[in-house]
Design an enzyme around this catalytic site. Structure first.
Site, mmCIF file in Angstrom:
data_model
loop_
_atom_site.group_PDB
_atom_site.id
_atom_site.type_symbol
_atom_site.label_atom_id
_atom_site.label_comp_id
_atom_site.label_asym_id
_atom_site.label_seq_id
_atom_site.Cartn_x
_atom_site.Cartn_y
_atom_site.Cartn_z
ATOM 1 N N TYR A 20 -11.935 -26.830 -8.644
ATOM 2 C CA TYR A 20 -11.550 -28.188 -8.230
ATOM 3 C C TYR A 20 -10.895 -28.207 -6.851
ATOM 4 O O TYR A 20 -9.738 -28.601 -6.709
ATOM 5 C CB TYR A 20 -10.625 -28.807 -9.285
ATOM 6 C CG TYR A 20 -11.363 -29.131 -10.567
ATOM 7 C CD1 TYR A 20 -12.024 -30.341 -10.718
ATOM 8 C CD2 TYR A 20 -11.429 -28.215 -11.605
ATOM 9 C CE1 TYR A 20 -12.736 -30.636 -11.871
ATOM 10 C CE2 TYR A 20 -12.138 -28.494 -12.767
ATOM 11 C CZ TYR A 20 -12.784 -29.701 -12.889
ATOM 12 O OH TYR A 20 -13.487 -29.988 -14.021
ATOM 13 N N TYR A 148 -10.398 -32.556 -23.570
ATOM 14 C CA TYR A 148 -11.032 -31.782 -22.505
ATOM 15 C C TYR A 148 -11.810 -30.640 -23.153
ATOM 16 O O TYR A 148 -11.263 -29.887 -23.954
ATOM 17 C CB TYR A 148 -9.997 -31.209 -21.514
ATOM 18 C CG TYR A 148 -10.675 -30.416 -20.443
ATOM 19 C CD1 TYR A 148 -11.245 -31.057 -19.346
ATOM 20 C CD2 TYR A 148 -10.828 -29.040 -20.545
ATOM 21 C CE1 TYR A 148 -11.936 -30.352 -18.388
ATOM 22 C CE2 TYR A 148 -11.514 -28.321 -19.594
ATOM 23 C CZ TYR A 148 -12.069 -28.975 -18.516
ATOM 24 O OH TYR A 148 -12.765 -28.260 -17.576
ATOM 25 N N ASP A 249 -12.524 -27.374 -31.213
ATOM 26 C CA ASP A 249 -12.506 -26.614 -29.960
ATOM 27 C C ASP A 249 -11.140 -25.929 -29.850
ATOM 28 O O ASP A 249 -10.162 -26.527 -29.428
ATOM 29 C CB ASP A 249 -12.755 -27.566 -28.790
ATOM 30 C CG ASP A 249 -12.668 -26.865 -27.437
ATOM 31 O OD1 ASP A 249 -12.246 -25.696 -27.393
ATOM 32 O OD2 ASP A 249 -13.005 -27.502 -26.424
ATOM 33 N N LYS A 278 -11.204 -18.069 -23.929
ATOM 34 C CA LYS A 278 -9.969 -17.750 -23.206
ATOM 35 C C LYS A 278 -9.290 -16.447 -23.628
ATOM 36 O O LYS A 278 -9.596 -15.400 -23.085
ATOM 37 C CB LYS A 278 -9.004 -18.933 -23.307
ATOM 38 C CG LYS A 278 -9.454 -20.145 -22.483
ATOM 39 C CD LYS A 278 -8.376 -21.182 -22.420
ATOM 40 C CE LYS A 278 -8.788 -22.452 -21.707
ATOM 41 N NZ LYS A 278 -8.691 -22.368 -20.254
HETATM 42 N N1 PMP Z 1 -12.306 -26.309 -24.140
HETATM 43 C C1 PMP Z 1 -10.980 -26.317 -23.907
HETATM 44 C C2 PMP Z 1 -10.061 -26.889 -24.950
HETATM 45 C C3 PMP Z 1 -10.475 -25.804 -22.720
HETATM 46 O O1 PMP Z 1 -9.152 -25.830 -22.483
HETATM 47 C C4 PMP Z 1 -11.386 -25.256 -21.769
HETATM 48 C C5 PMP Z 1 -10.900 -24.667 -20.445
HETATM 49 N N2 PMP Z 1 -9.808 -25.261 -19.870
HETATM 50 C C6 PMP Z 1 -12.748 -25.261 -22.061
HETATM 51 C C7 PMP Z 1 -13.170 -25.790 -23.250
HETATM 52 C C8 PMP Z 1 -13.747 -24.684 -21.100
HETATM 53 O O2 PMP Z 1 -13.628 -23.304 -21.036
HETATM 54 P P1 PMP Z 1 -14.159 -22.485 -19.750
HETATM 55 O O3 PMP Z 1 -13.291 -22.897 -18.601
HETATM 56 O O4 PMP Z 1 -14.004 -21.042 -20.143
HETATM 57 O O5 PMP Z 1 -15.591 -22.865 -19.551
#
Ligand code: PMP
Length: 431
Positions: A20, A148, A249, A278
């Site tokens: 970003y 998100y 998620d 992560k």
């Molecule tokens: N889902 C959630 C809840 C996240 O916090 C993130 C990353 N901030 C993602 C999906 C996307 O993961 P990545 O950046 O490894 O593609």
């Protein structure tokens, strides 16, 4: 700083996209030379205590001898091999562990490349599931505002339509169905009317909804909001009632961060599909996983396509799997519950600035501490002040938050907390 350093930083600014960022008004990035434990060392020689765990991922600290050792051993055997038609011990061990540790019922694993891809995979599973059942009109996604889920197209379509950073792509994305965001906080008194609007959206749209996707308990990049476990419980019940798959998620919340191994456990639920990422490799390499139930997997496999339609080049990368196996062993050996409880306890001190005129709210859950400000902070300015104080904290908008590595000492954590308290009480950091 020497000329090479200045040239490198200039080159970086002119030619390398960072997350970003602008290519015409790029902010200089700090150049890292090494990292050890909770400290990131800059080329200038400064050592910064990491409050971000490199965006939730480095849970055991940097340069950890156990993960290093596992990866060195794996490099000497095989770093990568295609996963089509071939398999290997690191992937088998990892998937065994993931099935054992995640909520009961999730027993099929798809190893994906990153969090966003894990979400894409989950969404494709849901669409293919209903297609296989001969109900292809159930092909939309439902979610709540304030979420998100990543930066790829299907993931973007379920991010918050206003704060999700992706409004620009509106006309190009699939149109998801949004329910209002959960408003009751984690510890607030439960009010059963909280999910009325949610149920209404289910009732009106369920014939077209393949899956409902949500971040369990913590809405992360969409606002760092901790919502009530009963809301999540109700999501499960409504998905069952209206015949909709539930995708959890847990890319940010997974592996202990919220005080439970998985945030779904706060509500005692099992989703139909679970996304992890992560912290999976202890922050060493990109790797994610999408788990699903036997019902989801069998239905997809018995459908018209006969297979699940996804298979990236680096799927199940052995080196990443070996890092993940070492990281998950460490999680157990380090007694993550004790680590998280100690961090949660210390983070309460952030609340001492809750009444400051520029602070809107301070909240803590597990190893996550959030100070929400009334006005947006100037990220570059505040970042520089944090660096001067020897800490790495990267706020966005009105959110100054930390989720440090689990191994952080009480003294180092206090330095992070003190830095936040000190900087947020200054006048020159507001936009
Ligand atoms: N889902 C959630 C809840 C996240 O916090 C993130 C990353 N901030 C993602 C999906 C996307 O993961 P990545 O950046 O490894 O593609």
């Amino acid at each position: 700083m020497n000329k090479k350093h200045t040239d490198d930083i200039r080159f970086d600014q002119l030619h390398i996209w960072h997350p970003y960022t602008s290519m015409t008004q790029p902010l200089p990035a700090y150049k890292v030379v090494s990292a050890e434990g909770v400290r990131i060392e800059l080329e200038s020689g400064e050592k910064l205590i990491d409050g971000m765990a490199s965006w939730w991922s480095v849970v055991h600290g940097y340069n950890h001898e156990v993960i290093n050792h596992a990866m060195h051993q794996q490099i000497d055997q095989v770093s990568h091999v295609m996963f089509g038609g071939l398999t290997h011990q690191p992937a088998i061990d990892l998937c065994r562990r993931l099935i054992d540790m995640t909520p009961a019922g999730l027993d099929k694993v798809f190893l994906a490349d990153s969090g966003s891809v894990a979400v894409e995979v989950a969404i494709k599973m849901a669409i293919q599931y209903w297609h296989s059942k001969g109900n292809a009109k159930k092909n939309k996604l439902m979610t709540v505002q304030g979420g998100y889920h990543g930066d790829t197209f299907a993931a973007m379509s379920v991010c918050d339509p206003v704060n999700g950073m992706h409004q620009l792509f509106q006309g190009f994305m699939a149109q998801a169905i949004f329910a209002p965001k959960p408003t009751l906080g984690f510890d607030q008194l439960w009010d059963a009317t909280q999910t009325d609007a949610l149920e209404q959206v289910f009732a009106e749209n369920h014939q077209h909804i393949a899956a409902f996707i949500i971040e369990p308990i913590v809405q992360g990049a969409g606002g760092m909001h901790f919502y009530h476990p009963k809301y999540l419980k109700q999501c499960r019940l409504l998905c069952d009632k209206y015949n909709v798959l539930l995708i959890a998620d847990e890319i940010a919340t997974g592996f202990g961060r919220t005080g439970k191994l998985f945030a779904c456990e706060h509500a005692h639920i099992t989703p139909d599909i679970l996304c992890l990422g992560k912290a999976l490799t202890g922050g060493y390499l990109t790797l994610a996983a999408t788990l699903c139930t036997k019902d989801v997997a069998d239905t997809i496999s018995n459908g018209e396509a006969g297979v699940f339609m996804h298979g990236p080049t680096f799927m199940g990368n052995p080196l990443a799997c070996s890092a993940a196996n070492a990281s998950l062993s460490l999680l157990a050996d380090n007694h993550w519950q004790t680590q998280i409880a100690a961090i949660e306890d210390s983070l309460q001190d952030l609340k001492s600035i809750a009444n400051h005129e520029n602070i809107a709210d301070v909240r803590v859950l597990g190893a996550i501490g959030v100070v929400e400000t009334k006005r947006a902070v100037d990220t570059a300015k505040i970042q520089a002040q944090f660096v001067k104080l020897g800490v790495w904290i990267r706020p966005f908008g009105k959110l100054v938050y930390i989720m440090p590595p689990y191994i952080i000492s009480h003294a180092d954590l206090q330095l992070l907390i003190d830095a936040i308290k000190q900087v947020l009480q200054r006048d020159d950091i507001w936009r």
